[in-house]
Design an enzyme around this catalytic site. Structure first.
Site, PDB file in Angstrom:
ATOM      1  N   LYS A 114       5.988  14.782  65.509  1.00 10.87           N
ATOM      2  CA  LYS A 114       7.446  14.958  65.596  1.00 10.87           C
ATOM      3  C   LYS A 114       7.923  14.811  67.029  1.00 10.87           C
ATOM      4  CE  LYS A 114       8.498  17.520  61.452  1.00 10.87           C
ATOM      5  NZ  LYS A 114       8.897  18.777  60.842  1.00 10.87           N
ATOM      6  N   LYS A 194       2.480   9.639  53.971  1.00 11.13           N
ATOM      7  CA  LYS A 194       2.712  10.605  52.889  1.00 11.13           C
ATOM      8  C   LYS A 194       4.187  10.595  52.491  1.00 11.13           C
ATOM      9  CE  LYS A 194       3.735  14.777  55.339  1.00 11.13           C
ATOM     10  NZ  LYS A 194       4.638  15.784  54.968  1.00 11.13           N
ATOM     11  N   LYS A 197      10.732  13.392  53.051  1.00 11.00           N
ATOM     12  CA  LYS A 197      12.181  13.220  53.075  1.00 11.00           C
ATOM     13  C   LYS A 197      12.607  12.411  54.290  1.00 11.00           C
ATOM     14  CE  LYS A 197      11.837  17.883  52.245  1.00 11.00           C
ATOM     15  NZ  LYS A 197      12.105  19.296  52.266  1.00 11.00           N
TER      16      LYS A 197
END
Ligand code: AMP
Ligand code: TRP
Length: 329
Positions: A114, A194, A197
């Protein structure tokens, strides 16, 4: 209630709940709540560690609550609540921040991934797993049912529990990770990643997607490029479609398609049509319940308020014990 062992888990209200969340986490919660005291949280303080739209947040929180209940989490058996409504979570997180070396946080895979995507990294993103440890340890949960990507965070939680117990005396049992068969569902459009969202609409199927959208997304799912390999290993996209079919419990069709695959005769289009039909059937009841719940947001809010009260009773006790052991008043 107290005599039952506790399991704890949570999902961020950062978008629609998808098949990865369902097969990786929620489906096991539904089973586990029969035997354990389930505590299922909507972790809004985790969701705000990345950019988000404040105008959408309330609806998202209520949406996830409706998802939990419509999927089969029973508010009479399990505690459902919103993280920010129980301030003990951030209080314990602060305390735990003081015992965990920064290096342990910097080596977390999710943090590194991230952080790479952001121009400037906020401190909350680094401390994210400490808040997660706090969520789990506040309730002395013995098990944490999550998907594969959260295993490292649960291991860190065990480390934090060990450090605390060693330093101040025993308070926290070390929680175990509980993984399901569908602990890593892959994206439909890019099956090397994977399902998530963050990747965008075409990558996932939300539990609330309409039948037409489900059909469209499955029809476009990536399979093989080029001719089907005979006898060889399935490509990641095809493996993922087979896994979804298996998770739907459609063993008859799984066997048939496996046979055809081995003979090099499988038509992906047929597999996709059957998978889409299975999913649509599987999700019909869910969609109906979810819509009813969203029309009655008062009822959902009441469940969340009561859940927060129940959770806070346990959280307060643990925090008191923690403070006593630490010499705080
Ligand atoms: P999140 O959407 O990141 O808040 O994840 C909530 C839960 O769903 C966690 O237990 C995750 O491990 C699980 N999860 C998320 N994506 C997947 C996936 N693609 N496959 C299996 N489990 C997943
Ligand atoms: N970090 C988890 C995720 O991204 C969500 C989460 C927050 C969680 N607190 C938790 C999961 C406690 C299990 C237990 O999926």
């Amino acid at each position: 209630m107290k005599s039952k062992k506790i399991i704890f888990s949570g999902i961020k209200p950062s978008g629609a709940i998808h098949l990865g969340n369902y097969f990786g986490a929620i489906r096991q919660w539904i089973e586990l709540q029969k035997e354990y005291q389930g505590i299922f949280c909507i972790v809004d303080y985790h969701a705000i560690t990345v950019d988000y739209n404040p105008k959408e947040m309330q609806a998202r929180i209520l949406g996830v609550a409706a998802d939990y209940i419509a999927a089969g989490i029973d508010p009479k058996k399990s505690i459902i609540f919103v993280q920010s409504q129980v301030p003990e979570h951030t209080e314990l997180a602060w305390i735990l921040n003081t015992i965990i070396p920064i290096g342990e946080l910097q080596r977390m895979t999710q943090y590194k991934e991230k952080a790479q995507k952001q121009q400037s990294v906020n401190a909350g993103l680094l401390n994210y797993p400490v808040l997660m440890a706090s969520d789990i340890l506040l309730y002395k949960a013995i098990g944490v049912p999550v998907g594969d990507d959260q295993v490292q965070h649960v291991e860190l939680t065990r480390t934090i529990a060990r450090i605390f117990n060693r330093k101040f005396g025993f308070v926290f049992p070390e929680p175990k990770v509980i993984l399901s068969r569908g602990s890593r569902i892959m994206s439909l459009a890019d099956p090397n990643k994977k399902m998530s969202k963050d990747l965008g609409e075409k990558h996932y199927i939300a539990l609330s997607d309409s039948p037409a959208i489900i059909k469209e997304k499955i029809a476009k799912a990536v399979t093989d490029v080029g001719p089907q390999p005979t006898g060889g290993k399935k490509s990641p996209g095809v493996t993922n479609l087979f896994e979804l079919l298996e998770l739907m419990g459609d063993s008859k069709n799984v066997e048939k398609f496996e046979r055809e695959y081995k003979q090099g005769k499988l038509h992906y289009q047929e597999l996709k049509e059957i998978l889409a039909d299975d999913l649509i059937k599987y999700l019909t009841e869910f969609r109906k319940k979810r819509e009813e719940l969203l029309k009655d947001s008062k009822k959902v809010k009441k469940i969340l308020e009561e859940g927060a009260k129940e959770a806070q009773k346990i959280a307060k006790e643990t925090l008191k014990e923690v403070k006593e052991k630490m010499g705080l008043i």
